[in-house]
Design an enzyme around this catalytic site. Structure first.
Site, PDB file in Angstrom:
ATOM      1  CE  LYS A 163      -4.488  -1.833   1.294  1.00  0.00           C
ATOM      2  NZ  LYS A 163      -3.622  -3.083   2.196  1.00  0.00           N
TER       3      LYS A 163
HETATM    4  C1  LIG Z   1      -4.250  -4.546   1.224  1.00  0.00           C
HETATM    5  C2  LIG Z   1      -3.848  -5.165   1.440  1.00  0.00           C
HETATM    6  C3  LIG Z   1      -4.433  -7.451   0.598  1.00  0.00           C
HETATM    7  C4  LIG Z   1      -4.966  -6.388   0.263  1.00  0.00           C
HETATM    8  O1  LIG Z   1      -4.850  -5.941  -2.072  1.00  0.00           O
HETATM    9  P1  LIG Z   1      -5.934  -5.345  -2.618  1.00  0.00           P
HETATM   10  O2  LIG Z   1      -5.716  -4.423  -3.309  1.00  0.00           O
HETATM   11  O3  LIG Z   1      -7.827  -4.285  -1.662  1.00  0.00           O
HETATM   12  O4  LIG Z   1      -7.188  -6.349  -2.808  1.00  0.00           O
HETATM   13  C5  LIG Z   1      -3.078  -7.662   0.314  1.00  0.00           C
HETATM   14  N1  LIG Z   1      -2.243  -7.939   1.176  1.00  0.00           N
HETATM   15  C6  LIG Z   1      -2.190  -6.942   2.727  1.00  0.00           C
HETATM   16  C7  LIG Z   1      -0.669  -7.154   2.791  1.00  0.00           C
HETATM   17  C8  LIG Z   1      -2.263  -5.995   2.731  1.00  0.00           C
HETATM   18  O5  LIG Z   1      -2.364  -4.802   3.042  1.00  0.00           O
END
Ligand SMILES: *Cc1c(COP(=O)(O)O)cnc(C)c1O
Length: 432
Positions: free
Chosen positions: A107
């Site tokens: 993220k």
């Molecule tokens: C947010 C997140 C996901 C999921 O990603 P999306 O884009 O919502 O499908 C997977 N793994 C981690 C560690 C995350 O923080």
């Protein structure tokens, strides 16, 4: 470039409006009216380019009408200031490590890029911008760190008191500067409700600029396509037939991969890897999309019962279930399968997976049992972020990366808040 809403292809707004608003007025998600394609020349040169050069080439078609190239280059260089290694696990499988940013999760790509884009779009405003974000853990840390020190922007992170892991909490309560952590006496749903009410309150918005850094924002989605292109560029030295396995919750990450493919990046297939919150794999199997309440799992960032980017995926494929299932295969795994995968992979290869990446790895292995070619799975977080889960599985203490250790040792500061909107309103009114 113009953007429409998934609910109404007749809407047409520029990037600036799409990023500032986040969600279209009709509650649809913004999508490019026409998906751009990289030139043949750029596609051919990809293997020679650095990650930042690829990021610039991928972002430029979306941004060029709203931002001069030199600003975009500065933003890309500032935001993407960490490594994105592609690590070989065996002859057919590599892992793309997306956890080398400040909060050790993918993220960071979206949050750091969006923060700077928003900073640029609002730089001539005399007033400060206030970003409100409700978090159950990871989003708060990525957004807070992404916006840290961005001039003219203040971030207010609302989190449920006592319901966020200590490590997660440390990542947004120890920053200070333009970041405030609001410790809400309530649950995540209360935090989300308070944020929504703030956006609806006309009195509050009179004299206060409020915005959200929600994960559905295009400013967070576009940068997630960069690393698919980069991984292909690295791997295409070996093979052109690449499958990506994406551990998924809200499906922003996978949607960004579809953007990369549509732009001409040679990706042969996608795997939607989920925990038991398997709404999307079920859709692939039955053509029925049926949201449900989410169930808690070890891969908690993927505990999503109504994946918000689903509407973007069906929009890209003109609502065609058969076209979607040609490009994407779904797999789901239980907590027990995840635990076994973390343990076995560590013992047989020495590679330590986090619970989310483990789901990507399992799905890729299962897919490659019946398909040929090269596979890449995305490791979306560093295993140390989930050490309370991972250490008992491997029966060992793990190394904590220095940047995580620094957060752990940091001094937390929080502002307590009740779950009543009047109190949030009073707090925000003081910011005017
Ligand atoms: C947010 C997140 C996901 C999921 O990603 P999306 O884009 O919502 O499908 C997977 N793994 C981690 C560690 C995350 O923080």
């Amino acid at each position: 470039m113009k953007f429409c809403s998934t609910n109404n292809t007749g809407i047409s707004v520029g990037l600036k409006e799409a990023v500032l608003k986040g969600l279209a007025d009709d509650n649809g998600l913004y999508m490019p009216v026409n998906m751009p394609r990289l030139s043949e020349d750029t596609l051919k040169r990809l293997p020679e380019l650095t990650f930042r050069e690829i990021a610039f080439a991928m972002a430029q078609p979306f941004m060029t009408e709203d931002m001069p190239d030199d600003e975009l280059r500065r933003i890309v260089n500032e935001a993407m200031n960490f490594e994105v290694p592609l690590v070989k696990i065996d002859d057919h499988i590599s892992v793309l490590e997306l956890f080398h940013g400040p909060t050790l999760a993918f993220k960071d790509f979206g949050a750091r890029f969006m923060a700077r884009v928003l900073g640029y779009f609002t730089k001539d405003l005399k007033q400060e911008i206030h970003v409100l974000v409700a978090t159950s853990g990871d989003t708060g840390s990525a957004v807070a760190n992404g916006f840290l020190d961005v001039p003219g922007i203040k971030v207010h992170v609302l989190f449920p008191k006592g319901l966020v892991t200590k490590i997660q909490e440390k990542q947004f309560t120890t920053l200070g500067k333009n970041i405030t952590a609001l410790e809400v006496a309530g649950k995540f749903d209360d935090c989300q409700r308070l944020v929504k009410l703030a956006f609806l309150d006309q009195e509050l918005k009179n004299g206060l600029i409020l915005t959200s850094a929600n994960s559905i924002n295009l400013g967070r989605l576009i940068p997630q396509s960069f690393y698919y292109a980069y991984a292909c560029a690295q791997a295409s030295k070996v093979d052109k037939n690449i499958t990506f396995s994406v551990p998924s919750g809200n499906f922003g990450n996978l949607t960004a991969g579809l953007f990369a493919k549509a732009m001409g990046i040679p990706i042969s297939h996608f795997i939607a890897a989920t925990n038991v919150n398997d709404i999307f794999p079920k859709y692939l199997e039955t053509s029925v999309f049926e949201p449900k309440d989410s169930v808690a799992t070890l891969a908690n960032a993927m505990d999503v019962g109504n994946p918000s980017n689903f509407v973007r995926i069906v929009h890209m494929y003109n609502q065609s279930h058969s076209a979607i299932s040609k490009d994407i295969t779904g797999y789901r795994y239980t907590d027990n399968e995840v635990k076994n995968a973390v343990k076995e992979t560590y013992e047989s290869t020495g590679y330590l997976l986090d619970p989310h990446g483990a789901i990507g790895y399992l799905a890729l292995k299962d897919y490659l049992k019946t398909h040929s070619g090269q596979g890449v799975f995305l490791e979306t977080a560093h295993p140390a972020k989930f050490m309370d889960t991972v250490e008992p599985i491997i029966g060992k203490k793990m190394n904590i990366p220095a940047r995580l250790q620094k957060f752990i040792e940091g001094h937390s500061e929080t502002t307590p808040l009740s779950n009543r909107f009047e109190d949030l309103k009073e707090y925000l009114t003081k910011q005017k």
